[in-house]
Scaffold this motif. Structure first.
Motif, short mmCIF file in Angstrom:
data_model
loop_
_atom_site.label_atom_id
_atom_site.label_comp_id
_atom_site.label_asym_id
_atom_site.label_seq_id
_atom_site.Cartn_x
_atom_site.Cartn_y
_atom_site.Cartn_z
N ALA A 16 -7.03 5.44 -0.74
CA ALA A 16 -6.01 6.32 -1.31
C ALA A 16 -6.59 7.37 -2.24
N LEU A 17 -7.76 7.12 -2.81
CA LEU A 17 -8.33 8.01 -3.81
C LEU A 17 -9.46 8.85 -3.22
N ASP A 197 -7.18 5.24 10.28
CA ASP A 197 -7.92 3.99 10.45
C ASP A 197 -6.90 2.93 10.83
N PRO A 198 -7.30 1.71 11.12
CA PRO A 198 -6.35 0.71 11.59
C PRO A 198 -5.19 0.42 10.63
N GLU A 199 -5.36 0.71 9.35
CA GLU A 199 -4.33 0.34 8.37
C GLU A 199 -3.48 1.50 7.89
N GLY A 200 -3.79 2.74 8.31
CA GLY A 200 -2.97 3.84 7.85
C GLY A 200 -3.58 5.20 8.10
N ILE A 201 -2.91 6.23 7.57
CA ILE A 201 -3.41 7.59 7.71
C ILE A 201 -3.59 8.22 6.33
N ASP A 202 -4.50 9.19 6.27
CA ASP A 202 -4.78 9.92 5.04
C ASP A 202 -4.29 11.34 5.19
N LEU A 203 -3.65 11.86 4.13
CA LEU A 203 -3.11 13.20 4.12
C LEU A 203 -3.67 13.99 2.93
N LEU A 212 -0.62 6.83 3.68
CA LEU A 212 0.55 6.21 4.31
C LEU A 212 0.08 5.02 5.13
N GLY A 213 0.41 3.83 4.68
CA GLY A 213 -0.02 2.62 5.36
C GLY A 213 0.88 2.26 6.53
N PHE A 214 0.30 1.59 7.51
CA PHE A 214 1.07 1.08 8.65
C PHE A 214 1.67 -0.28 8.29
N ASP A 215 2.77 -0.62 8.97
CA ASP A 215 3.38 -1.93 8.74
C ASP A 215 2.46 -3.06 9.22
N ALA A 216 1.71 -2.79 10.29
CA ALA A 216 0.76 -3.76 10.83
C ALA A 216 -0.45 -2.99 11.34
N PRO A 217 -1.64 -3.56 11.25
CA PRO A 217 -2.85 -2.84 11.67
C PRO A 217 -2.85 -2.53 13.16
N LEU A 218 -3.44 -1.40 13.51
CA LEU A 218 -3.66 -1.08 14.91
C LEU A 218 -4.70 -2.02 15.50
#
Length: 239
Positions: A16-17, A197-203, A212-218
Motif C-alpha cells: 500500500a505504501l 498481484d494475487p491479492e489486489g491492485i495498485d493505483l 484495492l484488495g481482492f476478496d480472495a486471492p487469484l
C-alpha cells in the motif's frame, strides 16, 4: 487482528505504501553508525522491495560495504493517535539488479523516476527479505519469518501483469476511476493502475497511491478479468 492476520497485514502495508525509511550502517565517518533515509519503494510479487538509488547517496555507499538493511513502512499517517496504527520493519539483504521486469515494476509505481532512472550513477536494487517486525497497535506486536510472509501465487500473473495494466489504463480508464472513487472513496480524476498481484491492485494519481484488495486471492492470471469486471459491477451498484 489475530496472529493469523499478521502476515497478511504486513503484505498489505508493504504494497500500500510507496515510500519507506531505509536504515543502513555507515562505512566511513562516522563509521558504524546507523543511518536512516527516505527511499521510494515498489514491491515485487514475492514481496521483495525494489529501490532505485544514486551511487552518490550515503545509503548506497553503506550497502556496498554491508548489504544488511531494514526498511520501516509506516501506515499510521492521518491517525489522531499514530501509535494505535500499524507499522512494520522488514530486515533483509540488498543487491543491485539488472532485471528488466523489476525495473518496469518500479517505474510503473513511480513514473516520474523515469526522468533519472537511466542515469549512469543510478541503479536498481532488490532486497531479499529475512524477517519482519509488525507493530499493529498497542499489544499487537510480533516477529514474523519470511516463510510465513510468503504471498499467494497466481499462475502466469507475473508474465501477464504488464499487459493487464496497459489494457486497463488504455481501454478501461473509467473502471479504474470507479475503483478509486466508489470502492476506495478517493477523490479526483486521473487514477492509473500501476500493478496487479494475487491479492489486489495498485493505483496512483499524481502523488497519491491506493491499494484495492481482492476478496480472495487469484489462483491464475486468467481469473484477473473476471474479478476486475466484478469490481466494476460492485462499484456501479453503490450510491
Amino acid at each position: 487482528m489475530t496472529q493469523d492476520d499478521m502476515p497478511r497485514t504486513v503484505r498489505g502495508l508493504l504494497r500500500a505504501l510507496d515510500r519507506a525509511s531505509l536504515a543502513t550502517l555507515l562505512p566511513g565517518e562516522p563509521a558504524g553508525w546507523p543511518y536512516a533515509s527516505l527511499v521510494l519503494v515498489a514491491v515485487d510479487h514475492d514481496l521483495s522491495p525494489i529501490l532505485l538509488m544514486s551511487d552518490m547517496a550515503e545509503h548506497t555507499k553503506a550497502i556496498k560495504a554491508d548489504g544488511r538493511v531494514s526498511l520501516l513502512f509506516d501506515g499510521t499517517g492521518g491517525l489522531d493517535q499514530p501509535l494505535t496504527g500499524p507499522r512494520v520493519t522488514v530486515l533483509g539483504r540488498v543487491e543491485r539488479t539488472g532485471d528488466e521486469r523489476l525495473k518496469a515494476r518500479f517505474l510503473a509505481r513511480h513514473p516520474d523516476a523515469a526522468l533519472y532512472a537511466g542515469f549512469k550513477d543510478f541503479g536498481f536494487y532488490r532486497i531479499a527479505l529475512e524477517r519482519a517486525h509488525l507493530v499493529g497497535g498497542f499489544g499487537k506486536i510480533r516477529w514474523i519469518d519470511v516463510a510465513e510472509l510468503a504471498p499467494p501465487q497466481a499462475e502466469g500473473l507475473v508474465e501477464a501483469e504488464a499487459g493487464i495494466i496497459d489494457h486497463m489504463n488504455a481501454d478501461h480508464a473509467d473502471a479504474i476511476q470507479l475503483y478509486a472513487a466508489k470502492l476506495l472513496g478517493r477523490a479526483g480524476d486521473g487514477w492509473k493502475m500501476t500493478g496487479i498481484d494475487p491479492e489486489g491492485i495498485d493505483l496512483r494519481r499524481g502523488g497519491e497511491v491506493a491499494r484495492l484488495g481482492f476478496d480472495a486471492p487469484l489462483q491464475a492470471a486468467g481469473e484477473a478479468r473476471k474479478i476486475l469486471v466484478n469490481m466494476v459491477a460492485r462499484a456501479r451498484s453503490m450510491p
